[in-house]
Design an enzyme around this catalytic site. Structure first.
Site, PDB file in Angstrom:
ATOM      1  N   CYS A 103      58.824  43.900  34.418  1.00  0.00           N
ATOM      2  CA  CYS A 103      59.416  44.427  33.194  1.00  0.00           C
ATOM      3  C   CYS A 103      58.372  44.423  32.084  1.00  0.00           C
ATOM      4  O   CYS A 103      57.652  43.432  31.919  1.00  0.00           O
ATOM      5  CB  CYS A 103      60.603  43.549  32.789  1.00  0.00           C
ATOM      6  SG  CYS A 103      61.448  44.110  31.302  1.00  0.00           S
ATOM      7  N   HIS A 145      68.224  47.987  36.488  1.00  0.00           N
ATOM      8  CA  HIS A 145      67.320  47.212  35.636  1.00  0.00           C
ATOM      9  C   HIS A 145      67.301  47.797  34.221  1.00  0.00           C
ATOM     10  O   HIS A 145      67.449  47.064  33.236  1.00  0.00           O
ATOM     11  CB  HIS A 145      65.911  47.217  36.259  1.00  0.00           C
ATOM     12  CG  HIS A 145      64.863  46.558  35.423  1.00  0.00           C
ATOM     13  ND1 HIS A 145      64.146  45.462  35.863  1.00  0.00           N
ATOM     14  CD2 HIS A 145      64.394  46.827  34.163  1.00  0.00           C
ATOM     15  CE1 HIS A 145      63.296  45.093  34.904  1.00  0.00           C
ATOM     16  NE2 HIS A 145      63.426  45.914  33.867  1.00  0.00           N
ATOM     17  N   GLU A 146      67.126  49.115  34.125  1.00  0.00           N
ATOM     18  CA  GLU A 146      67.041  49.734  32.793  1.00  0.00           C
ATOM     19  C   GLU A 146      68.375  49.651  32.052  1.00  0.00           C
ATOM     20  O   GLU A 146      68.407  49.389  30.842  1.00  0.00           O
ATOM     21  CB  GLU A 146      66.584  51.197  32.905  1.00  0.00           C
ATOM     22  CG  GLU A 146      65.161  51.379  33.400  1.00  0.00           C
ATOM     23  CD  GLU A 146      64.143  50.552  32.644  1.00  0.00           C
ATOM     24  OE1 GLU A 146      64.303  50.334  31.431  1.00  0.00           O
ATOM     25  OE2 GLU A 146      63.180  50.094  33.281  1.00  0.00           O
ATOM     26  N   HIS A 149      69.146  46.468  30.218  1.00  0.00           N
ATOM     27  CA  HIS A 149      68.535  46.303  28.893  1.00  0.00           C
ATOM     28  C   HIS A 149      69.497  46.719  27.772  1.00  0.00           C
ATOM     29  O   HIS A 149      69.430  46.198  26.660  1.00  0.00           O
ATOM     30  CB  HIS A 149      67.269  47.151  28.767  1.00  0.00           C
ATOM     31  CG  HIS A 149      66.052  46.531  29.373  1.00  0.00           C
ATOM     32  ND1 HIS A 149      65.533  45.334  28.949  1.00  0.00           N
ATOM     33  CD2 HIS A 149      65.241  46.948  30.378  1.00  0.00           C
ATOM     34  CE1 HIS A 149      64.447  45.048  29.661  1.00  0.00           C
ATOM     35  NE2 HIS A 149      64.250  46.005  30.532  1.00  0.00           N
TER      36      HIS A 149
HETATM   37 ZN    ZN Z   1      62.703  45.917  31.870  1.00  0.00          ZN
END
Ligand code: ZN
Length: 176
Positions: A103, A145-146, A149
């Site tokens: 990341c 994953h994105e 966020h």
């Molecule tokens: Zn990330």
């Protein structure tokens, strides 16, 4: 418009729930500028995805792009570029799969994370049109994953086995 500073783990903005955008906001010049900054920042940092909170904007906006000839992800197929606003995610296949993730906000580290292998994401694109995508395999992990966020979650939160958190150099030496 330019590459911006990437916030690092510990910055409180990475831990906030980001807000959705209206269709008008998505089509605004401000958002076009934000997308350009995201793109410029992602390219400078060599990432395959970046979310608005990582450059300090708590908005539900993220871009994902797997480059055709990425050294880091060389064995993967390339994909189109995705611009995603206001995503809603559903799990299609509960079976989990694990990948080593990195990341831009957690520089220098890699961690092994297991996530559902197939998901459905309903979102608005850069034209504020509703789209549905069903990524699977590694791409499903990239999307999850994105999207994490946008809800204040970092991949390290999802590491079940802390022995599978590694610096990049040790990852290359001992985990590949
Ligand atoms: Zn990330």
């Amino acid at each position: 418009m330019a590459a911006r500073t990437v916030l690092r783990m510990g910055h409180p903005k990475l831990r906030e729930q980001s807000r959705t955008l209206t269709r008008e906001e998505i089509l605004s010049q401000e958002t076009a500028a934000l997308l350009q900054d995201l793109q410029d920042t992602m390219e400078r940092e060599g990432g395959i995805g970046i979310a608005a909170p990582q450059i300090g904007e708590n908005l539900q906006a993220t871009i994902i792009e797997l480059p055709e000839n990425s050294e880091r992800y060389g064995t993967l197929n390339s994909s189109a570029r995705f611009t995603i606003f206001n995503p809603v995610i559903e799990v299609i296949d509960e079976a989990h799969q694990g990948f080593w993730e990195g990341c831009l906000s957690v520089p220098g580290l890699r961690g092994y994370v297991e996530r559902p292998r197939k998901v459905r994401i309903t979102y608005l694109d850069e034209k504020a049109q509703q789209k549905v995508i069903e990524p699977e395999g590694f791409l499903a992990t990239v999307f999850q994953h994105e999207l994490d966020h946008l809800f204040g979650v970092l991949y390290i939160d999802r590491i079940k086995d802390p022995t599978k958190l590694s610096f990049n150099e040790e990852f290359d030496e001992f985990h590949t």
